[in-house]
Scaffold this active site. Structure first.
Site, mmCIF file in Angstrom:
data_model
loop_
_atom_site.group_PDB
_atom_site.id
_atom_site.type_symbol
_atom_site.label_atom_id
_atom_site.label_comp_id
_atom_site.label_asym_id
_atom_site.label_seq_id
_atom_site.Cartn_x
_atom_site.Cartn_y
_atom_site.Cartn_z
ATOM 1 N N GLY A 10 -22.602 -17.871 7.108
ATOM 2 C CA GLY A 10 -23.845 -17.249 6.649
ATOM 3 C C GLY A 10 -23.731 -16.688 5.248
ATOM 4 O O GLY A 10 -24.473 -15.795 4.860
ATOM 5 N N ALA A 12 -24.556 -17.715 2.353
ATOM 6 C CA ALA A 12 -25.628 -17.900 1.365
ATOM 7 C C ALA A 12 -26.847 -17.059 1.707
ATOM 8 O O ALA A 12 -27.869 -17.144 1.030
ATOM 9 C CB ALA A 12 -26.020 -19.368 1.266
ATOM 10 N N GLY A 13 -26.748 -16.267 2.769
ATOM 11 C CA GLY A 13 -27.816 -15.343 3.127
ATOM 12 C C GLY A 13 -27.670 -14.027 2.392
ATOM 13 O O GLY A 13 -26.873 -13.893 1.463
ATOM 14 N N PHE A 14 -28.414 -13.040 2.835
ATOM 15 C CA PHE A 14 -28.471 -11.763 2.118
ATOM 16 C C PHE A 14 -27.139 -11.004 2.162
ATOM 17 O O PHE A 14 -26.472 -10.833 1.141
ATOM 18 C CB PHE A 14 -29.600 -10.921 2.718
ATOM 19 C CG PHE A 14 -29.665 -9.510 2.213
ATOM 20 C CD1 PHE A 14 -29.569 -9.223 0.865
ATOM 21 C CD2 PHE A 14 -29.836 -8.456 3.106
ATOM 22 C CE1 PHE A 14 -29.636 -7.913 0.408
ATOM 23 C CE2 PHE A 14 -29.916 -7.152 2.666
ATOM 24 C CZ PHE A 14 -29.804 -6.875 1.321
ATOM 25 N N GLY A 16 -24.303 -11.903 3.706
ATOM 26 C CA GLY A 16 -23.182 -12.814 3.515
ATOM 27 C C GLY A 16 -22.897 -13.116 2.054
ATOM 28 O O GLY A 16 -21.740 -13.181 1.634
ATOM 29 N N THR A 136 -25.233 -5.598 14.434
ATOM 30 C CA THR A 136 -26.312 -4.692 14.043
ATOM 31 C C THR A 136 -26.357 -3.466 14.942
ATOM 32 O O THR A 136 -25.940 -3.511 16.106
ATOM 33 C CB THR A 136 -27.657 -5.433 14.130
ATOM 34 O OG1 THR A 136 -28.735 -4.499 13.958
ATOM 35 C CG2 THR A 136 -27.842 -6.082 15.493
ATOM 36 N N LYS A 165 -27.777 -10.606 19.639
ATOM 37 C CA LYS A 165 -26.633 -10.024 18.941
ATOM 38 C C LYS A 165 -25.743 -9.246 19.909
ATOM 39 O O LYS A 165 -24.513 -9.256 19.785
ATOM 40 C CB LYS A 165 -27.097 -9.123 17.796
ATOM 41 C CG LYS A 165 -27.688 -9.869 16.617
ATOM 42 C CD LYS A 165 -26.704 -10.834 15.972
ATOM 43 C CE LYS A 165 -25.580 -10.112 15.248
ATOM 44 N NZ LYS A 165 -24.682 -11.078 14.532
#
Length: 356
Positions: A10, A12-14, A16, A136, A165
């Site tokens: 992940g 390329a996500g926020f 990550g 989370t 999660k």
């Protein structure tokens, strides 16, 4: 000294990408990003890390277990930092299947890929290997007006997202207890900062306010979140992966509780100061029907992380939000294509049944 090699799922996500940038630019590590490149991923997020030659992107779905096994065996990382997940609560309400597949089945695939690789290691390489599962605070459910989430707080997820999660957290702990895989788990509060996909509250409000659009606030705006600047979180994750005690959970929070309405009003005031308009942007606020199963309050006690590992948040909410607003003002070339082609600000989370 050998450079540390890390796989970031992940990446390329926020969150990550913030972690990938931190590892490469601040710790001189080598990073392999595995990302499916869904709507919320953006290669621009890791451009500065890739430019060093020490960050590579592999486009693949973590649910493909054989592919994950092959990648891990080939790349030979010292650490796997697992952040790949579907993460938007509203989208989980209207489309929970993707959340179950990615967050549960994908985590299983990563754990098995890591276990197969770790089983073949010997000596110091085996002793030093770590798998960090990033989660989370929403797995804990909703707090009353007092108290904080601790690492020992019972799980009580409310949404399809938080339930998926919670399931993945339990898998990670089970792989440690059953197989001895060197797993550490982290649970964080709400992140914000640069490169945040514009469906989330803070970037959505910034961009809507800049465009003079209505600013939707769920219910009466009294829901409370603990806000954590994403670069503070990235530092914490690297620290937990390296120094965290195996099998343990570490909560990461910013000690910045704010109601949703306070957050929206602060963004309005910050924009009015930096980009004055014809009228105060607070006049754009509109209260809308609340989200189904909307937890009222989250707040994390990060004492264990602070005391045992020495982490401290470097930004408070005021300084972090000012940096975030300024970043969006300075980086329209990043978010403008997203607003035009991926997500234009419409409401998500309407609970219609999915087809099989």
């Amino acid at each position: 000294m050998t450079r540390k090699k890390v796989i970031v799922t992940g990446g390329a996500g926020f969150i990550g990408s913030a972690l990938a940038r931190h590892l490469v630019l601040e710790e001189d590590a080598e990073v392999v990003v595995i990302d499916k490149m869904t709507y919320a991923a953006n290669r621009a997020n890791i451009a500065s890390a890739e430019a060093t030659g020490r960050c590579r992107l592999i486009v693949e779905d973590i649910c493909h277990q054989q592919a994950m096994t092959d990648i891990v065996a080939r790349e030979k990382p010292q650490q796997i930092l697992h952040l790949a997940a579907e993460s938007h609560v509203d989208r989980s309400i209207s489309g929970p299947r993707d959340f179950v597949e990615t967050n549960v089945i994908g985590t299983y695939a990563m754990l098995e890929a890591a276990r197969a690789y770790w089983a073949g290691l010997k000596g110091a390489e085996k002793d030093d290997f770590r798998f960090l599962h990033v989660s989370t605070d929403e797995v804990y459910g909703s707090l009353g007006p007092e108290g904080l989430f601790h690492e020992t707080t019972p799980y009580d997820p409310s949404s399809p997202y938080s339930a998926s999660k919670a399931a993945s957290d339990h898998l990670a702990k089970a792989w440690f207890r059953t197989y001895g895989l060197p797993v550490v788990v982290s649970n964080c509060s709400n992140n914000y900062g640069p490169y945040h996909f514009p469906e989330k509250l803070i970037p959505l409000v910034i961009l809507n306010a800049l465009e003079g659009k209505e600013l939707p606030v769920y219910g009466d705006g009294s829901n409370i979140r603990d806000w954590l600047y994403v670069e503070d979180h990235a530092r914490a994750l690297s620290l937990i992966a390296t120094k965290g005690e195996l099998g343990e959970t570490y909560n990461v929070g910013g000690r910045n509780e704010r109601t949703n309405l306070q957050v929206v009003e602060k963004i309005c005031d910050e924009l009015d100061k930096l980009v004055p308009g014809e009228r105060p942007r607070r006049e754009l606020i509109r209260f809308v029907t609340d989200r189904p199963g909307h937890d009222h309050r989250y707040a994390i006690d990060a004492t264990k992380l602070e005391t045992d590992l020495g982490w401290r948040a470097q930004e408070n909410f005021e300084t972090g939000l000012a940096k975030t607003v300024r970043w969006y003002l300075d980086n329209a070339d990043w978010w403008t294509p997203l607003r035009k082609t991926v997500y234009s600000g419409e409401r998500l989370g309407l609970s219609e049944p999915q087809k099989a």
